[in-house]
Scaffold this motif. Structure first.
Motif, mmCIF file in Angstrom:
data_model
loop_
_atom_site.group_PDB
_atom_site.id
_atom_site.type_symbol
_atom_site.label_atom_id
_atom_site.label_comp_id
_atom_site.label_asym_id
_atom_site.label_seq_id
_atom_site.Cartn_x
_atom_site.Cartn_y
_atom_site.Cartn_z
ATOM 1 N N ALA A 83 2.420 1.825 -3.396
ATOM 2 C CA ALA A 83 1.472 2.107 -4.473
ATOM 3 C C ALA A 83 1.445 3.581 -4.867
ATOM 4 C CB ALA A 83 0.064 1.663 -4.059
ATOM 5 N N ASP A 84 1.914 4.446 -4.003
ATOM 6 C CA ASP A 84 1.860 5.884 -4.266
ATOM 7 C C ASP A 84 3.171 6.366 -4.892
ATOM 8 O OD1 ASP A 84 2.426 8.839 -3.261
ATOM 9 O OD2 ASP A 84 0.258 8.519 -3.391
ATOM 10 N N PRO A 85 3.110 7.073 -6.030
ATOM 11 C CA PRO A 85 4.343 7.530 -6.691
ATOM 12 C C PRO A 85 5.173 8.513 -5.860
ATOM 13 C CG PRO A 85 2.395 8.357 -7.847
ATOM 14 C CD PRO A 85 1.915 7.417 -6.788
ATOM 15 N N THR A 86 4.512 9.336 -5.050
ATOM 16 C CA THR A 86 5.271 10.266 -4.207
ATOM 17 C C THR A 86 6.078 9.494 -3.177
ATOM 18 O OG1 THR A 86 3.606 11.993 -4.514
ATOM 19 C CG2 THR A 86 5.085 12.233 -2.629
ATOM 20 N N ARG A 87 5.481 8.478 -2.583
ATOM 21 C CA ARG A 87 6.210 7.688 -1.587
ATOM 22 C C ARG A 87 7.359 6.924 -2.228
ATOM 23 N NH1 ARG A 87 0.878 7.496 0.882
ATOM 24 N NH2 ARG A 87 0.294 5.577 -0.191
ATOM 25 N N ARG A 88 7.167 6.428 -3.455
ATOM 26 C CA ARG A 88 8.277 5.752 -4.144
ATOM 27 C C ARG A 88 9.408 6.738 -4.425
ATOM 28 N NH1 ARG A 88 3.925 3.511 -7.039
ATOM 29 N NH2 ARG A 88 4.485 4.723 -8.890
ATOM 30 N N LYS A 119 2.735 13.288 6.091
ATOM 31 C CA LYS A 119 1.781 12.174 6.047
ATOM 32 C C LYS A 119 2.344 11.002 5.240
ATOM 33 C CE LYS A 119 -2.469 14.751 6.780
ATOM 34 N NZ LYS A 119 -3.793 15.104 6.265
ATOM 35 N N HIS A 120 2.990 11.318 4.126
ATOM 36 C CA HIS A 120 3.628 10.264 3.326
ATOM 37 C C HIS A 120 4.719 9.558 4.140
ATOM 38 C CE1 HIS A 120 1.637 10.761 -0.505
ATOM 39 N NE2 HIS A 120 1.903 12.051 -0.523
ATOM 40 N N THR A 178 3.224 7.174 6.633
ATOM 41 C CA THR A 178 2.796 5.929 5.984
ATOM 42 C C THR A 178 3.990 5.019 5.742
ATOM 43 O OG1 THR A 178 0.933 7.041 4.924
ATOM 44 C CG2 THR A 178 1.661 4.968 3.935
ATOM 45 N N ALA A 191 0.842 -1.201 0.000
ATOM 46 C CA ALA A 191 0.000 0.000 0.000
ATOM 47 C C ALA A 191 0.878 1.252 0.000
ATOM 48 C CB ALA A 191 -0.934 -0.003 1.202
ATOM 49 N N ALA A 192 1.945 1.234 0.770
ATOM 50 C CA ALA A 192 2.863 2.381 0.807
ATOM 51 C C ALA A 192 3.564 2.565 -0.535
ATOM 52 C CB ALA A 192 3.891 2.200 1.922
#
Length: 114
Positions: A13-18, A47-48, A51, A10-11
């Motif tokens: 899945a987000d491009p900003t977190r990658r 927040k990112h 996560t 889930a973490a």
């Protein structure tokens, strides 16, 4: 183990977190330095980071007034180990698959014209 993998994927899945994880590959960074390349608020970056931290992908540590972020590769290693279980299957040969579909399509067209 399943809940932890769910959090990791889930973490990821987000491009900003990658992108944040890519930054942390190079070195530990202060939260403000992590936020600098992004066109979002510091609160959104925080927040990112939260996560990513809950998923076990990073560790946050306060040094004086500054919060530092550090990549923690253990969670990624667990996810990688899980994904390697799927490596036992033959890779799809897309050229052969495309030829098969073309033959099937030609057969359908030939039968429709009869």
């Amino acid at each position: 183990m399943t809940d932890r993998l769910d959090q990791v994927f889930a973490a990821l899945a987000d491009p900003t977190r990658r992108a944040i994880l890519s930054l942390l590959l190079e070195d530990d960074m202060a939260v403000t330095d992590v936020a600098a390349p992004f066109d979002i608020s510091l609160a959104a970056v925080s927040k990112h980071l939260a996560t990513l931290s809950r998923a076990g992908l990073i560790v946050q540590e306060r040094r004086g007034r500054v919060v530092w972020c550090k990549l923690d590769p253990v969670a990624l290693a667990d996810a990688s180990t899980w994904m390697q279980g799927f490596g036992q299957f033959e890779p799809v040969h897309l050229d052969a698959f495309e030829r098969y579909l073309a033959e099937q399509f030609r057969g359908d067209v030939d039968r429709a014209g009869e």
